[in-house]
Enzyme design. Sequence first.
Site, short mmCIF file in Angstrom:
data_model
loop_
_atom_site.label_atom_id
_atom_site.label_comp_id
_atom_site.label_asym_id
_atom_site.label_seq_id
_atom_site.Cartn_x
_atom_site.Cartn_y
_atom_site.Cartn_z
N ARG A 104 65.59 67.91 42.77
CA ARG A 104 66.58 68.56 41.90
C ARG A 104 66.52 68.06 40.45
O ARG A 104 66.49 68.85 39.51
CB ARG A 104 68.00 68.31 42.40
CG ARG A 104 68.52 69.33 43.37
CD ARG A 104 69.55 68.67 44.27
NE ARG A 104 68.86 67.66 45.05
CZ ARG A 104 68.27 67.92 46.21
NH1 ARG A 104 68.34 69.10 46.73
NH2 ARG A 104 67.60 66.98 46.85
N THR A 105 66.56 66.74 40.27
CA THR A 105 66.65 66.21 38.91
C THR A 105 65.40 66.56 38.12
O THR A 105 65.47 67.05 36.98
CB THR A 105 66.88 64.68 38.95
OG1 THR A 105 68.00 64.42 39.79
CG2 THR A 105 67.12 64.12 37.57
N LYS A 110 48.55 49.02 36.84
CA LYS A 110 47.70 47.98 36.25
C LYS A 110 48.54 46.83 35.71
O LYS A 110 48.02 45.92 35.07
CB LYS A 110 46.88 48.58 35.10
CG LYS A 110 46.05 49.79 35.49
CD LYS A 110 45.31 50.33 34.26
CE LYS A 110 44.77 51.73 34.51
NZ LYS A 110 44.42 52.41 33.26
N ARG A 158 63.12 58.35 35.50
CA ARG A 158 63.68 57.83 36.76
C ARG A 158 62.78 56.69 37.21
O ARG A 158 61.55 56.82 37.21
CB ARG A 158 63.70 58.93 37.83
CG ARG A 158 64.03 58.40 39.20
CD ARG A 158 64.30 59.49 40.19
NE ARG A 158 65.59 60.13 39.93
CZ ARG A 158 66.21 60.94 40.79
NH1 ARG A 158 65.64 61.23 41.94
NH2 ARG A 158 67.36 61.47 40.49
N HIS A 168 73.30 57.10 37.56
CA HIS A 168 72.69 58.43 37.48
C HIS A 168 73.63 59.28 36.60
O HIS A 168 74.30 60.19 37.10
CB HIS A 168 72.57 58.99 38.89
CG HIS A 168 71.66 60.18 39.03
ND1 HIS A 168 71.05 60.80 37.97
CD2 HIS A 168 71.26 60.86 40.15
CE1 HIS A 168 70.32 61.82 38.42
NE2 HIS A 168 70.43 61.87 39.74
C1 NCD Z 1 70.59 61.67 44.06
C2 NCD Z 1 69.74 60.54 43.54
O1 NCD Z 1 68.55 60.70 43.26
O2 NCD Z 1 70.30 59.46 43.41
N1 NCD Z 1 69.90 62.90 44.06
C3 NCD Z 1 69.93 63.70 42.97
O3 NCD Z 1 69.51 63.32 41.91
N2 NCD Z 1 70.50 64.90 43.11
C4 NCD Z 1 71.19 61.41 45.37
C5 NCD Z 1 70.31 60.92 46.47
O4 NCD Z 1 69.09 60.81 46.35
O5 NCD Z 1 70.87 60.65 47.53
#
Ligand code: NCD
Length: 312
Positions: free
Chosen positions: A62-63, A91, A112, A140
Amino acid sequence: MSKLPLVLPFDSLVSSAQLTPQIITGLFRITDDMTAIVKQSGTTRLLEDKIVALLFFEPSSRTMLSFQTAAQRLKAGTVFAQSANTTSFEKGESIEDLIKIVAGYADIIVMRHSQPGSAAIAAEVSNVPFINAGDGGNEHPTQSIIDSYTIFKEKGRLDDLNIVFGFDSLQSRSIHSLSRLLAQYPDNRFVFTGPDELLPDDKLLSELADAGVKCKVQSEVDYRDNYDVIYVNRLQQERFKDKKLFESNRRKYRITKRDIEGSDVLLLDPLPRIDEIAVEVDDLPNAVYFKQASYGVPVRMALLATLLGKAN
Ligand code: NCD
């Protein structure tokens, strides 16, 4: 809603503690504008001269996809690095060095990374705007904008809410970020539930209490009590040091139809859904997690455009 222009007092988003009610109000207004643009014409040339770097060193669907979609709807170019295996981390390159390099290529960086605190390190050395798309089990913040936008759309307010958070408040960065964001609004009350070992740590609880939130921790909750929102997230399997703890709790906590049918409590989940919500719940009008996921694109369009000085 306020029509005042949004002036962000930062160029990088690391924690939802940066997101004051005034900023949230501005971002919601711009999110509504982005939704209208997408509906009318699909795309806008707002970021046609910009490049967005998407660095995803932890799994994401999703992200990652919604940031990419957001960039493309704004006509920005994108560059990608998707796993530590295909970059120089393998590396031994540091986060600092990598970010300095990418900041020389792109106009904004979204990252991320599995290491808690990596976002703060990256933002510190980046000379272009930086967005935290999840730093390990820490925060997040972009998810918390989506979550609060969903609550606001459905309930019309972000204050005076009685909210249950479950079921891994210790390790869920989404729960950390949303609770920090909502702590800035008056009269919110939080109940954290789940296995004892996965309740929030004292640091988060005292931070929320200091902000004026009434917090409780309970190993069990009657969802038929007077709650406005239930916010659940899967047990964060990949973050467990003790795999037995995960296995022994994985199916113990689950929202079923019986828990919420007929009530007007909202059920949110940042997804992916694993065991925490029974599929039978999906058809209920108060199950809003798929709608919540759909807001990822306009919210992230608003954030990219604002941080790049192209929307206010
Ligand atoms: C969340 C995350 O990555 O922390 N997912 C997301 O970004 N929608 C929640 C999860 O992974 O449980």
